[in-house]
Design a protein around this motif. Structure first.
Motif, PDB file in Angstrom:
ATOM      1  N   ILE A   5      39.140  42.730  36.202  1.00 31.14           N
ATOM      2  CA  ILE A   5      40.102  41.704  35.798  1.00 31.14           C
ATOM      3  C   ILE A   5      40.266  41.623  34.285  1.00 31.14           C
ATOM      4  CG2 ILE A   5      40.590  39.216  35.899  1.00 31.14           C
ATOM      5  CD1 ILE A   5      39.009  39.199  38.546  1.00 31.14           C
ATOM      6  N   PHE A   6      39.183  41.898  33.554  1.00 34.39           N
ATOM      7  CA  PHE A   6      39.249  41.847  32.090  1.00 34.39           C
ATOM      8  C   PHE A   6      38.783  43.175  31.488  1.00 34.39           C
ATOM      9  CE2 PHE A   6      38.471  37.334  33.285  1.00 34.39           C
ATOM     10  CZ  PHE A   6      39.662  36.810  32.815  1.00 34.39           C
ATOM     11  N   PRO A   7      39.460  44.283  31.826  1.00 38.21           N
ATOM     12  CA  PRO A   7      39.067  45.575  31.247  1.00 38.21           C
ATOM     13  C   PRO A   7      39.259  45.599  29.736  1.00 38.21           C
ATOM     14  CG  PRO A   7      41.198  45.764  32.346  1.00 38.21           C
ATOM     15  CD  PRO A   7      40.644  44.419  32.696  1.00 38.21           C
ATOM     16  N   ASP A   8      40.101  44.708  29.252  1.00 37.98           N
ATOM     17  CA  ASP A   8      40.346  44.599  27.808  1.00 37.98           C
ATOM     18  C   ASP A   8      39.351  43.669  27.119  1.00 37.98           C
ATOM     19  OD1 ASP A   8      41.185  42.309  29.062  1.00 37.98           O
ATOM     20  OD2 ASP A   8      43.186  42.272  28.166  1.00 37.98           O
ATOM     21  N   ASN A   9      38.407  43.133  27.930  1.00 45.47           N
ATOM     22  CA  ASN A   9      37.413  42.184  27.404  1.00 45.47           C
ATOM     23  C   ASN A   9      38.055  40.969  26.752  1.00 45.47           C
ATOM     24  OD1 ASN A   9      34.950  43.492  28.140  1.00 45.47           O
ATOM     25  ND2 ASN A   9      35.331  45.004  26.530  1.00 45.47           N
ATOM     26  N   ALA A  10      39.234  40.579  27.272  1.00 45.92           N
ATOM     27  CA  ALA A  10      39.905  39.385  26.759  1.00 45.92           C
ATOM     28  C   ALA A  10      39.070  38.135  27.015  1.00 45.92           C
ATOM     29  CB  ALA A  10      41.281  39.242  27.409  1.00 45.92           C
ATOM     30  N   ARG A  70      45.754  32.941  31.733  1.00 44.52           N
ATOM     31  CA  ARG A  70      44.821  33.647  30.842  1.00 44.52           C
ATOM     32  C   ARG A  70      43.542  34.030  31.582  1.00 44.52           C
ATOM     33  NH1 ARG A  70      46.167  29.449  27.346  1.00 44.52           N
ATOM     34  NH2 ARG A  70      44.086  28.523  27.583  1.00 44.52           N
ATOM     35  N   TYR A  71      43.102  33.156  32.482  1.00 49.57           N
ATOM     36  CA  TYR A  71      41.891  33.436  33.252  1.00 49.57           C
ATOM     37  C   TYR A  71      42.140  34.456  34.363  1.00 49.57           C
ATOM     38  CZ  TYR A  71      39.811  29.245  31.116  1.00 49.57           C
ATOM     39  OH  TYR A  71      39.319  28.326  30.226  1.00 49.57           O
ATOM     40  N   ARG A  72      43.429  34.794  34.598  1.00 45.82           N
ATOM     41  CA  ARG A  72      43.812  35.770  35.636  1.00 45.82           C
ATOM     42  C   ARG A  72      43.274  35.359  37.003  1.00 45.82           C
ATOM     43  NH1 ARG A  72      42.673  40.950  31.545  1.00 45.82           N
ATOM     44  NH2 ARG A  72      44.140  40.203  29.963  1.00 45.82           N
ATOM     45  N   ILE A  73      43.475  34.076  37.277  1.00 51.48           N
ATOM     46  CA  ILE A  73      42.925  33.469  38.484  1.00 51.48           C
ATOM     47  C   ILE A  73      43.431  34.143  39.758  1.00 51.48           C
ATOM     48  CG2 ILE A  73      44.708  31.675  38.406  1.00 51.48           C
ATOM     49  CD1 ILE A  73      41.171  31.209  39.776  1.00 51.48           C
ATOM     50  N   LEU A  74      44.720  34.539  39.796  1.00 57.66           N
ATOM     51  CA  LEU A  74      45.257  35.167  41.006  1.00 57.66           C
ATOM     52  C   LEU A  74      44.625  36.530  41.254  1.00 57.66           C
ATOM     53  CD1 LEU A  74      49.092  34.361  41.134  1.00 57.66           C
ATOM     54  CD2 LEU A  74      47.154  33.082  42.054  1.00 57.66           C
ATOM     55  N   ALA A  75      44.365  37.283  40.202  1.00 55.84           N
ATOM     56  CA  ALA A  75      43.727  38.589  40.352  1.00 55.84           C
ATOM     57  C   ALA A  75      42.331  38.430  40.960  1.00 55.84           C
ATOM     58  CB  ALA A  75      43.642  39.287  39.000  1.00 55.84           C
ATOM     59  N   TYR A  76      41.583  37.440  40.473  1.00 58.48           N
ATOM     60  CA  TYR A  76      40.252  37.181  41.032  1.00 58.48           C
ATOM     61  C   TYR A  76      40.359  36.766  42.500  1.00 58.48           C
ATOM     62  CZ  TYR A  76      35.821  34.877  42.044  1.00 58.48           C
ATOM     63  OH  TYR A  76      34.640  34.498  42.633  1.00 58.48           O
ATOM     64  N   MET A  77      41.270  35.836  42.798  1.00 54.71           N
ATOM     65  CA  MET A  77      41.442  35.359  44.170  1.00 54.71           C
ATOM     66  C   MET A  77      41.742  36.506  45.129  1.00 54.71           C
ATOM     67  SD  MET A  77      43.661  31.861  44.102  1.00 54.71           S
ATOM     68  CE  MET A  77      42.911  30.276  43.740  1.00 54.71           C
ATOM     69  N   ASP A  78      42.646  37.389  44.709  1.00 56.60           N
ATOM     70  CA  ASP A  78      43.075  38.467  45.596  1.00 56.60           C
ATOM     71  C   ASP A  78      41.941  39.447  45.871  1.00 56.60           C
ATOM     72  OD1 ASP A  78      45.492  37.225  45.559  1.00 56.60           O
ATOM     73  OD2 ASP A  78      46.477  38.658  44.229  1.00 56.60           O
ATOM     74  N   ILE A 129      34.355  34.133  34.285  1.00 58.12           N
ATOM     75  CA  ILE A 129      34.492  34.244  35.738  1.00 58.12           C
ATOM     76  C   ILE A 129      33.500  33.319  36.424  1.00 58.12           C
ATOM     77  CG2 ILE A 129      34.222  35.799  37.713  1.00 58.12           C
ATOM     78  CD1 ILE A 129      35.267  38.049  35.960  1.00 58.12           C
ATOM     79  N   GLU A 130      32.275  33.298  35.953  1.00 60.35           N
ATOM     80  CA  GLU A 130      31.240  32.482  36.587  1.00 60.35           C
ATOM     81  C   GLU A 130      31.470  30.989  36.388  1.00 60.35           C
ATOM     82  OE1 GLU A 130      27.134  33.869  36.024  1.00 60.35           O
ATOM     83  OE2 GLU A 130      27.975  35.592  34.972  1.00 60.35           O
ATOM     84  N   LYS A 131      31.909  30.600  35.177  1.00 65.23           N
ATOM     85  CA  LYS A 131      31.980  29.176  34.845  1.00 65.23           C
ATOM     86  C   LYS A 131      33.375  28.563  35.000  1.00 65.23           C
ATOM     87  CE  LYS A 131      28.161  29.520  31.540  1.00 65.23           C
ATOM     88  NZ  LYS A 131      27.731  29.361  30.129  1.00 65.23           N
ATOM     89  N   GLU A 132      34.418  29.390  34.993  1.00 62.56           N
ATOM     90  CA  GLU A 132      35.780  28.862  35.055  1.00 62.56           C
ATOM     91  C   GLU A 132      36.548  29.346  36.288  1.00 62.56           C
ATOM     92  OE1 GLU A 132      36.886  26.630  33.038  1.00 62.56           O
ATOM     93  OE2 GLU A 132      35.409  26.706  31.414  1.00 62.56           O
ATOM     94  N   VAL A 133      36.615  30.673  36.465  1.00 61.25           N
ATOM     95  CA  VAL A 133      37.472  31.253  37.505  1.00 61.25           C
ATOM     96  C   VAL A 133      36.926  30.988  38.907  1.00 61.25           C
ATOM     97  CG1 VAL A 133      38.545  33.364  38.361  1.00 61.25           C
ATOM     98  CG2 VAL A 133      38.272  33.009  35.902  1.00 61.25           C
ATOM     99  N   LYS A 134      35.663  31.285  39.135  1.00 65.11           N
ATOM    100  CA  LYS A 134      35.079  31.070  40.464  1.00 65.11           C
ATOM    101  C   LYS A 134      35.085  29.595  40.866  1.00 65.11           C
ATOM    102  CE  LYS A 134      30.971  31.775  43.333  1.00 65.11           C
ATOM    103  NZ  LYS A 134      30.966  30.353  43.813  1.00 65.11           N
ATOM    104  N   PRO A 135      34.642  28.652  40.003  1.00 55.76           N
ATOM    105  CA  PRO A 135      34.680  27.242  40.398  1.00 55.76           C
ATOM    106  C   PRO A 135      36.086  26.751  40.734  1.00 55.76           C
ATOM    107  CG  PRO A 135      33.247  27.521  38.504  1.00 55.76           C
ATOM    108  CD  PRO A 135      33.944  28.833  38.705  1.00 55.76           C
ATOM    109  N   LEU A 136      37.103  27.210  39.978  1.00 58.02           N
ATOM    110  CA  LEU A 136      38.472  26.803  40.267  1.00 58.02           C
ATOM    111  C   LEU A 136      38.916  27.359  41.617  1.00 58.02           C
ATOM    112  CD1 LEU A 136      41.156  25.478  39.499  1.00 58.02           C
ATOM    113  CD2 LEU A 136      41.739  27.562  38.239  1.00 58.02           C
ATOM    114  N   THR A 137      38.586  28.618  41.899  1.00 57.48           N
ATOM    115  CA  THR A 137      38.910  29.225  43.195  1.00 57.48           C
ATOM    116  C   THR A 137      38.239  28.459  44.330  1.00 57.48           C
ATOM    117  OG1 THR A 137      39.165  31.420  42.220  1.00 57.48           O
ATOM    118  CG2 THR A 137      38.725  31.326  44.578  1.00 57.48           C
TER     119      THR A 137
END
Length: 308
Positions: free
Chosen positions: A240-245, A208-216, A251-259
């Motif tokens: 990554i979220f053009p649909d504003n899902a 749901r967070y589209r983590i791979l898209a951010y990583m790439d 991205i700042e609080k979940e996706v980037k820290p996980l990456t």
């Protein structure tokens, strides 16, 4: 001062990432491990070609081809490819190993061959490690084995077990309560923590967070952009979220820290080289690998039962 770059690479197409919610733990392990190795190559390009056959320019081209291969097929689980090195006489193909689910990498999935599992029965060979630790403290017979293991460099790291003696004649409740009590004490005294347990629920969240898209996109920016250039959070969000899902704070609080956490797990950890410092936790990639191995073993067990 950072310069923000807004032009997303044409190879990046969000629809190529559809289907991540169906990835199992094993597929996530390979997908993240491949990107992790590309990150390691960015950090140290010499890892691409340890015998020195490639020039610095070749290594840069290898990095570009590696991330372009990922962007073309982001759900692929094999990251290896042939790099064509140009020279005056004739073009030469050089095999570049990144990571993949091909033959030979399968043992990465088996925890008993790679990392120590969370628990197992002690074998005679394990006593050698205990002897090495106790020999260093042979004048301290009253010292706990755990203290002996942790207080001597090189004896224990995140792949080693802490021996606990149990009496199986007691009830389960008493044994488990005592082990829990000892675990709390061992972790407190040695400043050891553990990360969140990876579960199917967590894997669905990563999709749901589209983590791979951010990583790439992040890896592409590290390879193609100048040192002071990067994508802003707003650019990542729009791509990554053009649909504003999800909103930009995701991205700042979940996706980037996980990456950051995944990429902090270096290549030396991957190949379990000796470490200078004892880690204080097991990485999320360790947890993912253990989860994947258990999942794979369960799947194969059910398959064997089906054909009996």
């Amino acid at each position: 001062m950072a310069k923000f770059y807004k032009e997303i690479p044409k190879l990046f197409q969000l629809e190529k990432y559809q289907g991540l919610d169906k990835f199992n733990a094993c597929e996530w392990f390979y997908a993240l491990s491949g990107r992790q190795m590309i990150f390691n190559y960015i950090q140290d390009p010499m890892l691409i070609d340890t015998i020195g056959e490639l020039s610095d320019g070749d290594r840069t081209k290898v990095l570009k081809q590696a991330i372009e291969k990922v962007l073309k097929d982001p759900l692929a689980l094999n990251f290896d490819f042939n790099y064509i090195r140009k020279n005056p006489q004739n073009d030469e193909s050089v095999r570049v190993f990144v990571f993949g689910d091909d033959e030979g990498s399968e043992e990465f999935m088996w925890v008993d061959k790679y990392h120590y599992p969370p628990a197992k029965k002690m074998k005679n060979v394990d006593l050698k490690y205990l002897k090495a630790a106790t020999d260093l403290n042979k004048h301290y017979d009253g010292m706990d084995v755990v203290d002996s293991l942790f207080k001597n460099n090189g004896i224990i790291n995140q792949y080693a077990e802490v021996p606990i003696v149990i009496n199986p004649f007691f009830s389960d409740e008493i044994i488990i309560d005592k082990i829990r009590e000892l675990l709390i004490k061992i972790r407190q005294e040695n400043s050891i923590s553990y990360s969140k347990v990876v579960s199917n629920k967590m894997l669905k969240a990563w999709a749901r967070y589209r983590i791979l898209a951010y990583m790439d996109l992040w890896l592409w920016s590290r390879i193609f952009l100048e040192q002071n250039e990067k994508f802003s959070f707003a650019t990542y969000h729009k791509a990554i979220f053009p649909d504003n899902a999800r909103n930009q704070s995701t991205i700042e609080k979940e996706v980037k820290p996980l990456t950051d956490e995944i990429f902090s797990y270096t290549s030396s950890d991957t190949f379990h080289y000796e470490e200078q410092e004892k880690p204080k936790s097991i990485s999320i990639m360790d947890h993912l690998q253990i989860f994947a191995a258990v999942e794979k073993a369960g799947s194969e067990s059910r398959e064997r039962s089906y054909y009996k």
